[in-house]
Design a protein around this motif. Structure first.
Motif, mmCIF file in Angstrom:
data_model
loop_
_atom_site.group_PDB
_atom_site.id
_atom_site.type_symbol
_atom_site.label_atom_id
_atom_site.label_comp_id
_atom_site.label_asym_id
_atom_site.label_seq_id
_atom_site.Cartn_x
_atom_site.Cartn_y
_atom_site.Cartn_z
ATOM 1 N N ASN A 58 0.855 -1.189 0.000
ATOM 2 C CA ASN A 58 0.000 0.000 0.000
ATOM 3 C C ASN A 58 0.886 1.232 0.000
ATOM 4 O O ASN A 58 1.967 1.217 0.590
ATOM 5 N N LEU A 59 0.409 2.296 -0.625
ATOM 6 C CA LEU A 59 1.145 3.562 -0.639
ATOM 7 C C LEU A 59 0.724 4.415 0.552
ATOM 8 O O LEU A 59 -0.461 4.517 0.869
ATOM 9 N N TRP A 60 1.704 5.058 1.192
ATOM 10 C CA TRP A 60 1.420 5.936 2.325
ATOM 11 C C TRP A 60 0.415 7.011 1.913
ATOM 12 O O TRP A 60 -0.481 7.365 2.670
ATOM 13 N N VAL A 87 4.581 1.515 1.401
ATOM 14 C CA VAL A 87 5.644 2.209 0.678
ATOM 15 C C VAL A 87 5.493 3.705 0.952
ATOM 16 O O VAL A 87 4.447 4.294 0.669
ATOM 17 N N LEU A 88 6.527 4.301 1.531
ATOM 18 C CA LEU A 88 6.532 5.738 1.817
ATOM 19 C C LEU A 88 6.814 6.474 0.511
ATOM 20 O O LEU A 88 7.957 6.527 0.062
ATOM 21 N N ASP A 89 5.768 6.991 -0.119
ATOM 22 C CA ASP A 89 5.895 7.656 -1.422
ATOM 23 C C ASP A 89 5.767 9.167 -1.325
ATOM 24 O O ASP A 89 5.851 9.865 -2.322
ATOM 25 N N ILE A 90 5.544 9.688 -0.112
ATOM 26 C CA ILE A 90 5.515 11.123 0.162
ATOM 27 C C ILE A 90 6.212 11.356 1.495
ATOM 28 O O ILE A 90 6.384 10.422 2.273
ATOM 29 N N SER A 91 6.584 12.587 1.746
ATOM 30 C CA SER A 91 7.124 12.949 3.056
ATOM 31 C C SER A 91 5.950 13.328 3.946
ATOM 32 O O SER A 91 5.307 14.352 3.708
ATOM 33 N N PRO A 92 5.641 12.504 4.941
ATOM 34 C CA PRO A 92 4.486 12.814 5.790
ATOM 35 C C PRO A 92 4.793 13.984 6.710
ATOM 36 O O PRO A 92 5.957 14.320 6.937
ATOM 37 N N GLN A 101 5.318 -2.751 12.994
ATOM 38 C CA GLN A 101 5.256 -4.189 13.255
ATOM 39 C C GLN A 101 5.229 -4.955 11.929
ATOM 40 O O GLN A 101 5.496 -6.135 11.893
ATOM 41 N N GLY A 102 4.890 -4.243 10.855
ATOM 42 C CA GLY A 102 4.916 -4.790 9.500
ATOM 43 C C GLY A 102 6.152 -4.266 8.786
ATOM 44 O O GLY A 102 7.244 -4.255 9.356
ATOM 45 N N ASP A 103 5.980 -3.778 7.557
ATOM 46 C CA ASP A 103 7.104 -3.265 6.769
ATOM 47 C C ASP A 103 6.815 -1.847 6.284
ATOM 48 O O ASP A 103 5.707 -1.560 5.827
ATOM 49 N N LEU A 104 7.822 -0.987 6.360
ATOM 50 C CA LEU A 104 7.773 0.345 5.775
ATOM 51 C C LEU A 104 9.004 0.492 4.903
ATOM 52 O O LEU A 104 10.134 0.281 5.371
ATOM 53 N N SER A 105 8.802 0.846 3.635
ATOM 54 C CA SER A 105 9.896 0.957 2.683
ATOM 55 C C SER A 105 9.844 2.309 1.977
ATOM 56 O O SER A 105 8.794 2.705 1.474
ATOM 57 N N PHE A 106 10.955 3.032 1.950
ATOM 58 C CA PHE A 106 11.037 4.303 1.229
ATOM 59 C C PHE A 106 11.014 4.021 -0.273
ATOM 60 O O PHE A 106 11.800 3.195 -0.755
ATOM 61 N N ALA A 107 10.136 4.701 -1.010
ATOM 62 C CA ALA A 107 10.044 4.543 -2.465
ATOM 63 C C ALA A 107 11.307 5.089 -3.115
ATOM 64 O O ALA A 107 11.816 6.147 -2.730
ATOM 65 N N HIS A 108 11.789 4.383 -4.134
ATOM 66 C CA HIS A 108 13.017 4.778 -4.823
ATOM 67 C C HIS A 108 12.784 5.782 -5.954
ATOM 68 O O HIS A 108 13.736 6.365 -6.444
ATOM 69 N N ASN A 109 11.552 5.966 -6.377
ATOM 70 C CA ASN A 109 11.301 6.681 -7.633
ATOM 71 C C ASN A 109 10.484 7.959 -7.491
ATOM 72 O O ASN A 109 9.922 8.426 -8.462
ATOM 73 N N ILE A 120 10.479 6.350 16.770
ATOM 74 C CA ILE A 120 10.225 5.285 15.797
ATOM 75 C C ILE A 120 10.536 3.983 16.518
ATOM 76 O O ILE A 120 11.657 3.779 16.995
ATOM 77 N N VAL A 121 9.528 3.127 16.629
ATOM 78 C CA VAL A 121 9.693 1.858 17.330
ATOM 79 C C VAL A 121 9.461 0.728 16.340
ATOM 80 O O VAL A 121 8.370 0.588 15.791
ATOM 81 N N LEU A 122 10.496 -0.041 16.090
ATOM 82 C CA LEU A 122 10.382 -1.234 15.250
ATOM 83 C C LEU A 122 10.228 -2.424 16.185
ATOM 84 O O LEU A 122 11.141 -2.748 16.945
ATOM 85 N N GLN A 123 9.062 -3.023 16.150
ATOM 86 C CA GLN A 123 8.763 -4.164 17.015
ATOM 87 C C GLN A 123 8.328 -5.318 16.123
ATOM 88 O O GLN A 123 7.184 -5.354 15.664
ATOM 89 N N TYR A 124 9.232 -6.191 15.812
ATOM 90 C CA TYR A 124 9.027 -7.320 14.900
ATOM 91 C C TYR A 124 8.847 -6.882 13.456
ATOM 92 O O TYR A 124 8.554 -7.689 12.608
ATOM 93 N N GLY A 125 9.023 -5.611 13.157
ATOM 94 C CA GLY A 125 8.825 -5.108 11.801
ATOM 95 C C GLY A 125 10.144 -4.851 11.089
ATOM 96 O O GLY A 125 11.231 -5.179 11.581
ATOM 97 N N ARG A 126 10.018 -4.240 9.902
ATOM 98 C CA ARG A 126 11.193 -3.923 9.097
ATOM 99 C C ARG A 126 11.037 -2.519 8.512
ATOM 100 O O ARG A 126 9.968 -2.162 8.028
ATOM 101 N N LEU A 127 12.114 -1.738 8.558
ATOM 102 C CA LEU A 127 12.173 -0.414 7.940
ATOM 103 C C LEU A 127 13.275 -0.460 6.898
ATOM 104 O O LEU A 127 14.424 -0.779 7.217
ATOM 105 N N PHE A 128 12.901 -0.152 5.643
ATOM 106 C CA PHE A 128 13.851 -0.192 4.533
ATOM 107 C C PHE A 128 14.074 1.209 3.968
ATOM 108 O O PHE A 128 13.135 1.846 3.501
ATOM 109 N N VAL A 129 15.296 1.677 4.021
ATOM 110 C CA VAL A 129 15.712 2.846 3.255
ATOM 111 C C VAL A 129 16.821 2.301 2.354
ATOM 112 O O VAL A 129 17.990 2.363 2.669
#
Length: 188
Positions: A58-60, A87-92, A101-109, A120-129
C-alpha cells in the motif's frame, strides 16, 4: 503466491507491462517479494525473469491504506501492523510515534523523502531505506528525530529514538569512499 485473483487486469499498448488490481489480502502466507507467474488461459505460461518480483503493498499517500481516511496528519501516531507493507511515497507531516510491526519501505522513484518523528519503534517489523542490492542513492532520504531535552523518554530506549526490538533496520544509501589519495607525502 496462491490466493491472489486479479479482478482488474490490463496490458500496456506495447505488451510489456501487466497491471493487476488484487482483491483484499487475507494476511495468509507471505506476500512479499514473491515470484511472478503469468498464465494466459488456453495458451500456457509467460516467461518471466527471476528478478521480477511482486509484493502486496500500500502507498502511504493512498486513502485505501488508511481505511478510506486521509493519510496521517501532523501530531498523529501511526501503527503499521503485522502483515502490512507500506511504501513511503511522500514525506508525511511530523509524527509523534511511528510503530512498525509490519514493513515500511522508502520509495526509490519519487524524489527526496523525509520522515520526521519523535519516536520510531520497530517491534518485529522492518524499515527499509534501500537494501544492499538496491541502495537508496538517486535521491536523499532524511530521518529526523524531533523533540527537546524535556521530551518524554520511552522506558529502556530514551527520547528521540529509533528503537529496534526483534526487528530489522536497513539503511543503504550512496556508496562513499572511506579514504582519499594524497597528492604528495604528508609531513610529520
Amino acid at each position: 503466491w496462491d490466493g491472489v485473483v486479479c479482478d482488474g487486469i490490463g496490458v500496456s499498448d506495447d505488451g510489456t507491462t501487466i497491471t493487476c488490481l488484487t482483491n483484499q489480502w487475507d494476511y495468509g502466507g507471505d506476500a512479499f517479494d514473491r515470484e511472478v507467474i503469468v498464465e494466459v488461459e488456453g495458451k500456457g505460461y509467460a516467461l518471466t525473469a527471476e528478478t521480477v518480483l511482486w509484493s502486496y503493498a500500500n502507498l502511504w499517500s493512498s486513502t485505501t491504506t488508511w481505511g478510506g481516511n486521509d493519510p496521517p496528519i501532523e501530531g498523529d501516531s501511526v501503527v503499521i501492523t503485522y502483515g502490512e507493507y507500506i511504501v513511503l511515497d511522500i514525506s508525511p507531516p511530523e509524527l509523534v510515534l511511528l510503530t512498525i510491526q509490519g514493513d515500511l519501505s522508502f520509495a526509490h522513484n519519487v524524489g527526496d523523502l523525509a520522515l520526521n518523528c519523535s519516536y520510531i519503534v520497530l517491534q518485529y517489523g522492518r524499515l527499509f531505506v534501500g537494501t544492499a542490492d538496491e541502495p537508496f542513492e538517486t535521491y536523499n532520504a532524511v530521518i529526523t528525530l524531533v523533540g527537546n531535552r524535556d521530551s518524554y523518554e520511552l522506558p529502556v530506549y530514551g527520547a528521540k529514538t529509533i528503537a529496534v526490538r526483534t526487528a530489522e533496520l536497513y539503511l543503504h544509501g550512496r556508496h562513499r569512499v572511506p579514504w582519499t589519495k594524497l597528492a604528495e607525502t604528508a609531513g610529520v
